[in-house]
Design a protein around this motif. Sequence first.
Motif, mmCIF file in Angstrom:
data_model
loop_
_atom_site.group_PDB
_atom_site.id
_atom_site.type_symbol
_atom_site.label_atom_id
_atom_site.label_comp_id
_atom_site.label_asym_id
_atom_site.label_seq_id
_atom_site.Cartn_x
_atom_site.Cartn_y
_atom_site.Cartn_z
ATOM 1 N N ILE A 164 1.664 -11.116 5.566
ATOM 2 C CA ILE A 164 1.757 -10.442 4.277
ATOM 3 C C ILE A 164 0.727 -9.313 4.225
ATOM 4 O O ILE A 164 -0.371 -9.440 4.781
ATOM 5 N N LEU A 165 1.129 -8.224 3.581
ATOM 6 C CA LEU A 165 0.241 -7.069 3.459
ATOM 7 C C LEU A 165 0.148 -6.678 1.987
ATOM 8 O O LEU A 165 1.163 -6.626 1.286
ATOM 9 N N ILE A 166 -1.074 -6.413 1.544
ATOM 10 C CA ILE A 166 -1.256 -5.907 0.185
ATOM 11 C C ILE A 166 -1.714 -4.455 0.295
ATOM 12 O O ILE A 166 -2.737 -4.172 0.916
ATOM 13 N N THR A 167 -0.916 -3.544 -0.276
ATOM 14 C CA THR A 167 -1.263 -2.139 -0.146
ATOM 15 C C THR A 167 -0.966 -1.394 -1.450
ATOM 16 O O THR A 167 -0.816 -2.012 -2.506
ATOM 17 N N VAL A 168 -0.867 -0.091 -1.363
ATOM 18 C CA VAL A 168 -0.791 0.739 -2.550
ATOM 19 C C VAL A 168 0.334 1.756 -2.361
ATOM 20 O O VAL A 168 0.702 2.069 -1.220
ATOM 21 N N ASP A 169 0.912 2.247 -3.449
ATOM 22 C CA ASP A 169 1.968 3.260 -3.279
ATOM 23 C C ASP A 169 1.387 4.560 -2.728
ATOM 24 O O ASP A 169 1.841 5.089 -1.716
ATOM 25 N N GLY A 170 0.340 5.037 -3.379
ATOM 26 C CA GLY A 170 -0.298 6.260 -2.904
ATOM 27 C C GLY A 170 -1.788 6.194 -3.163
ATOM 28 O O GLY A 170 -2.225 5.594 -4.144
ATOM 29 N N ALA A 171 -2.572 6.771 -2.275
ATOM 30 C CA ALA A 171 -4.027 6.773 -2.459
ATOM 31 C C ALA A 171 -4.488 8.181 -2.766
ATOM 32 O O ALA A 171 -4.039 9.144 -2.167
ATOM 33 N N SER B 167 -0.084 5.622 -8.174
ATOM 34 C CA SER B 167 0.369 7.012 -8.289
ATOM 35 C C SER B 167 1.814 7.017 -8.785
ATOM 36 O O SER B 167 2.397 5.970 -9.040
ATOM 37 N N ASP B 168 2.365 8.206 -8.910
ATOM 38 C CA ASP B 168 3.760 8.293 -9.356
ATOM 39 C C ASP B 168 4.615 8.826 -8.229
ATOM 40 O O ASP B 168 5.521 9.613 -8.434
ATOM 41 N N ASN B 169 4.343 8.398 -7.020
ATOM 42 C CA ASN B 169 5.037 9.040 -5.903
ATOM 43 C C ASN B 169 6.339 8.347 -5.484
ATOM 44 O O ASN B 169 6.841 8.594 -4.385
ATOM 45 N N ASP B 170 6.866 7.469 -6.377
ATOM 46 C CA ASP B 170 8.133 6.800 -6.084
ATOM 47 C C ASP B 170 8.178 6.200 -4.689
ATOM 48 O O ASP B 170 9.068 6.494 -3.897
ATOM 49 N N ALA B 171 7.211 5.373 -4.407
ATOM 50 C CA ALA B 171 7.151 4.759 -3.083
ATOM 51 C C ALA B 171 8.413 3.956 -2.821
ATOM 52 O O ALA B 171 8.941 3.303 -3.730
ATOM 53 N N PRO B 172 8.927 4.006 -1.612
ATOM 54 C CA PRO B 172 10.109 3.218 -1.282
ATOM 55 C C PRO B 172 9.788 1.720 -1.347
ATOM 56 O O PRO B 172 8.731 1.301 -0.897
ATOM 57 N N MET B 173 10.684 0.953 -1.951
ATOM 58 C CA MET B 173 10.483 -0.499 -2.024
ATOM 59 C C MET B 173 11.702 -1.171 -1.407
ATOM 60 O O MET B 173 12.839 -0.856 -1.744
ATOM 61 N N LYS B 174 11.463 -2.121 -0.512
ATOM 62 C CA LYS B 174 12.579 -2.800 0.145
ATOM 63 C C LYS B 174 12.830 -4.133 -0.558
ATOM 64 O O LYS B 174 11.927 -4.982 -0.631
#
Length: 651
Positions: free
Chosen positions: A189-196, A226-233
């Motif tokens: 498991i990885l915990i990360t962020v949409d944008g830094a 952030s508001d960078n619309d990160a892709p989510m699977k």
Amino acid sequence: MATEGQTLEQQLEELLDDEKFSPSEDFVEQAVITDPKIYEQGEDYEAFWAERAEALHWDTKWEQVLDWSNPPFAKWFVGGKLNVSYNCLDRHVEAGNGGRVAYHWRGEEGEELDVTYADLHSDVQKFANALKSLGVRKGDVVAVYLPMIPEVAVAMLACARIGAIHNVVFGGFSAESVRERIEFSEAKILITVDGARRKGKTAPIKENVDEVIGDLVDTIVVVKRSDNDAPMKAGRDHWYGELLEAADADCPPEPMDAEDPLYILYTSGSTAKPKGILHTTGGYLTGVAYTHAAVFDLKPEEDIYWCAADVGWVTGHSYIIYGPLANGTTSVMYEGAPDYPGKDIWWEIVERYKVTIMYCAPTAIRACMKWGVEHPASHDLSSLRLLGTVGEPINPKAWLWYWKVVGGGRCPIVDTWWQTETGGVMITTLPALLDAKPGSAGKPLPGIEAAVVDEEGNDAGTEQGYLVLKRPWPSMLRTLYKEDDRFVETYWNKFGKDTYLVGDAARRDEDGYFWIIGRIDDVVNVSGHRLSTAEVESAIVSHGKVAEAAVIGQADEDTGQAITAFVTLEGDLDGTDELIAEIREKVADRIGKFARPKRIIWADDLPKTRSGKIMRRLLRDIAEGRELGDVTTLRDPSVMAQLEGKIKERD
Ligand code: WT7
């Protein structure tokens, strides 16, 4: 002492003649540790550390302080049980201090958020439950790749609460480095962020991760920053905020064995493969809580403490998260860079939060010196009462600037020597007890025994030699994750199983003060960031046009050391500026931007011994413009003359 009317330059020049700086009477009067007997008490080190461990909350008390029957595999506080998150949070909340601010968080654009102990306590329990619902169990490894936001503290403490082992990767490392560390540690498991956020831009972290992660992990938790619309699977990726909202509020802390792992932190060694430093529970927390309080003369009710490192390095683990929280400290946590939005942002922060204790790296101080005294001078820094440095030797000039310009000549400076492996500070000056000598870290802390020895392991007197630690200590690394043999080989082979080989050269002066010279292995220290020459070389040769590369740490005025790469190209290709840019980009992708070589020197061939080993010593000599040492052991001594020609051509 300096007089009115002199320029700062003249004042610093004069101060250079002062060898020792004593704490002021005012400082000593208010200090926590003022009895020099503490050094004697430290001689009986098991009793000494047992007494420090008493300061924590134990669910079950230990039966044995230290089991050193199978060196170098130490066990501290054998049989004891405790939970790190309980010690960092519940304890303070139960004592009525839930309303105390744990972190004055400051975002890059000036956003502010005060996170109290009660806030953390609540979020950590919820996130711990969320992790459980995602299938994380005691002993599982959880990778964390987050910037300097409060969620990183929540993530680490939530792991600690349920007995999961976190593996935090510094946000400046590339996604490729994250992938590698996930692979080594077998995290699912990885915990990360949409944008830094970095200097007004947003780095698309989640997208970068997606590009390299494949199906290496089953689950990714994404914090929204952030508001960078990160892709989510679907099925794999979850928003942190949604998980928190859905989670149960209560999560009782898991009583952990004192020797259960708390975390793995990868650091660079002599080879390209990073070393997974393993820290455990009871000894580590004892070590960091004690050293944080003692070295920084901490008064948790009054102080505002700011460690300006990143949580992704051990400095952040021990002295932003675990030490400060165990002690109920109010800290500043700052998301951004020291020169954005302006070069005075650090001093604005000191003024804004009335920081009393500041801890940073010499490289940052040197940068501030360069930017000019007007930046600190335009802010009220009178709240400061103690300063600290870490990560690399500090040159006396930078020390004095810190002392005079930032500390106003009233704040003791603690130069703290330690490593990822030691978990906490080992050598420094307890600020009310020892004078500081600019450029020297000071003496081993009570309970710690350090020495400088020669090739045979004999005391080197006041000569330069190998820095070693002679006794086990509670916050020591227990092993390299899944690499016990490498652990023994790297640290405990040269001088035997009870002498820890640090990897630094040092000198001890007549007063017993230690002067750290630098690394003796192929580890480079760029701005306090640790890198192995081998890992940078391997990144460089992954460029298709490169045949061979040799990397050295070249002395650098700003960054301590800077990376210089000697590169030979395939066939009869010529080195171009375009190729330099490509190679630097390759290193940024494979490791991180901070590892990019500052200087690339094209070579026809590299200096090698007859057995094929690259002689980096000669490369350092040539890069730093020194007379070349003995070249007769080279397979082809003419290589050096060619290289000298190349360097002259360029410079
Ligand atoms: C190496 C460890 C300690 C946390 C940050 C770095 C160098 C560290 C000092 C100091 C001279 C120092 C050593 C050490 N180093 N502190 N005060 N004076 N050198 O941790 O990445 O594990 O690096 O940093 O060479 O071995 P790290």
